[in-house]
Design an enzyme around this catalytic site. Structure first.
Site, PDB file in Angstrom:
ATOM      1  N   GLU A  79       0.819  -1.218   0.000  1.00 49.51           N
ATOM      2  CA  GLU A  79       0.000   0.000   0.000  1.00 49.51           C
ATOM      3  C   GLU A  79       0.856   1.272   0.000  1.00 49.51           C
ATOM      4  O   GLU A  79       0.351   2.355  -0.300  1.00 49.51           O
ATOM      5  CB  GLU A  79      -0.938  -0.006   1.213  1.00 49.51           C
ATOM      6  CG  GLU A  79      -1.984  -1.113   1.134  1.00 49.51           C
ATOM      7  CD  GLU A  79      -2.806  -1.248   2.407  1.00 49.51           C
ATOM      8  OE1 GLU A  79      -4.028  -1.358   2.304  1.00 49.51           O
ATOM      9  OE2 GLU A  79      -2.221  -1.256   3.508  1.00 49.51           O
ATOM     10  N   ASP A  88     -11.811  -6.589  -2.378  1.00 44.46           N
ATOM     11  CA  ASP A  88     -12.589  -7.833  -2.199  1.00 44.46           C
ATOM     12  C   ASP A  88     -14.018  -7.510  -1.754  1.00 44.46           C
ATOM     13  O   ASP A  88     -14.330  -6.377  -1.397  1.00 44.46           O
ATOM     14  CB  ASP A  88     -11.919  -8.729  -1.152  1.00 44.46           C
ATOM     15  CG  ASP A  88     -11.812  -8.052   0.197  1.00 44.46           C
ATOM     16  OD1 ASP A  88     -10.838  -7.334   0.413  1.00 44.46           O
ATOM     17  OD2 ASP A  88     -12.737  -8.196   1.012  1.00 44.46           O
TER      18      ASP A  88
HETATM   19  N1  ADE Z   1      -9.041  -4.865   3.858  1.00 44.44           N
HETATM   20  C1  ADE Z   1      -9.284  -5.326   2.617  1.00 44.44           C
HETATM   21  N2  ADE Z   1     -10.341  -6.165   2.606  1.00 44.44           N
HETATM   22  C2  ADE Z   1     -10.783  -6.233   3.891  1.00 44.44           C
HETATM   23  C3  ADE Z   1     -11.824  -6.961   4.526  1.00 44.44           C
HETATM   24  N3  ADE Z   1     -12.615  -7.759   3.835  1.00 44.44           N
HETATM   25  N4  ADE Z   1     -11.971  -6.810   5.856  1.00 44.44           N
HETATM   26  C4  ADE Z   1     -11.140  -5.997   6.557  1.00 44.44           C
HETATM   27  N5  ADE Z   1     -10.128  -5.316   6.004  1.00 44.44           N
HETATM   28  C5  ADE Z   1      -9.950  -5.412   4.684  1.00 44.44           C
END
Ligand code: ADE
Length: 228
Positions: A11, A196
């Site tokens: 990041e 995600d």
């Molecule tokens: N960072 C990226 N995806 C995430 C998720 N599903 N839960 C918590 N932090 C995250």
């Protein structure tokens, strides 16, 4: 001085690679990089994953480098059908979704002592981040971003966070950084790109989409630094 915090190497690495005149200083095990981008003073750090590391990093950055503003960059899980992988979420406010004194009669997420649930981001920072996301060929939404010490990967948890806090994205650091900035009177913003779906179906998208999401978050923060 613009402060930038990301949780993971992926990041922060793009922004680190465009920094000039870089100096480093280690505090509490966190390396702070100071230097210039577009001639502007920058302090950059990888805080590590989770709310405690994020808080330690933000406090150390404020006390040692005195940034005018801190922007938390990185990736997040989406909580809404309207944001998909690689899209951008910008926080209007942040909440701690795992902070719960509700058995004592408090609302979920209440930060006792300062008695607020939502910590508002600086409005000018939000506006500028939004403007800087426009040139990218992805969707961008502003709203509540929720942080907690867990990787959200069930539809039950996802819908709890979305419904309780009206949040658009979840991650693990933004609210801590916002909380520390709030109590120190420092302006802040949170800029995340979706990696995600934060549920059973799509949390495994994470490995595939983290590099793309991290790159999009970098593109926006780079524009932000140029314009700030
Ligand atoms: N960072 C990226 N995806 C995430 C998720 N599903 N839960 C918590 N932090 C995250």
């Amino acid at each position: 001085m613009i402060g930038i915090i990301g949780a993971m190497q992926i990041e922060i690495e793009h922004i680190k690679s465009v920094m000039e005149y870089v100096k480093t200083k280690e505090i509490s095990g966190i390396i702070f990089y100071t230097g210039k981008i577009y001639g502007k003073d920058i302090t950059l750090a990888k805080c590590g994953i989770g709310k405690v590391f994020a808080a330690v990093c933000a406090e150390a950055m404020i006390l040692n480098f005195k940034p005018d503003v801190i922007v938390n960059i990185g990736v997040a899980g989406t909580l809404t059908d309207s944001l998909n992988t690689a899209d951008i979420a910008i926080a209007k406010s942040v909440v701690h979704h795992d902070l719960d004194t509700s058995p004592l009669g408090d609302p979920f997420g209440l930060i006792s002592g300062i008695n607020i649930v939502n910590i508002e981001c600086d409005k000018n920072v939000v506006r500028l981040l939004e403007k800087c996301a426009k040139p990218l060929d992805v969707k961008c939404e502003c709203g509540v971003i929720a942080s907690g010490d867990q990787f959200v990967c069930t539809s039950e948890k996802k819908s709890y966070i979305r419904k309780t806090f009206n949040a658009i994205a979840c991650e693990m650091e933004g609210a801590s950084i916002g909380h520390v900035c709030f109590i120190n009177g420092v302006k802040f913003g949170v800029l995340r790109a979706i990696s995600d779906g934060a549920d059973e179906k799509s949390h495994m998208d994470y490995q595939e989409f983290v590099p793309i999401a991290a790159k999009n978050s970098f593109k926006v923060i780079k524009n932000f630094i140029e314009e700030y």
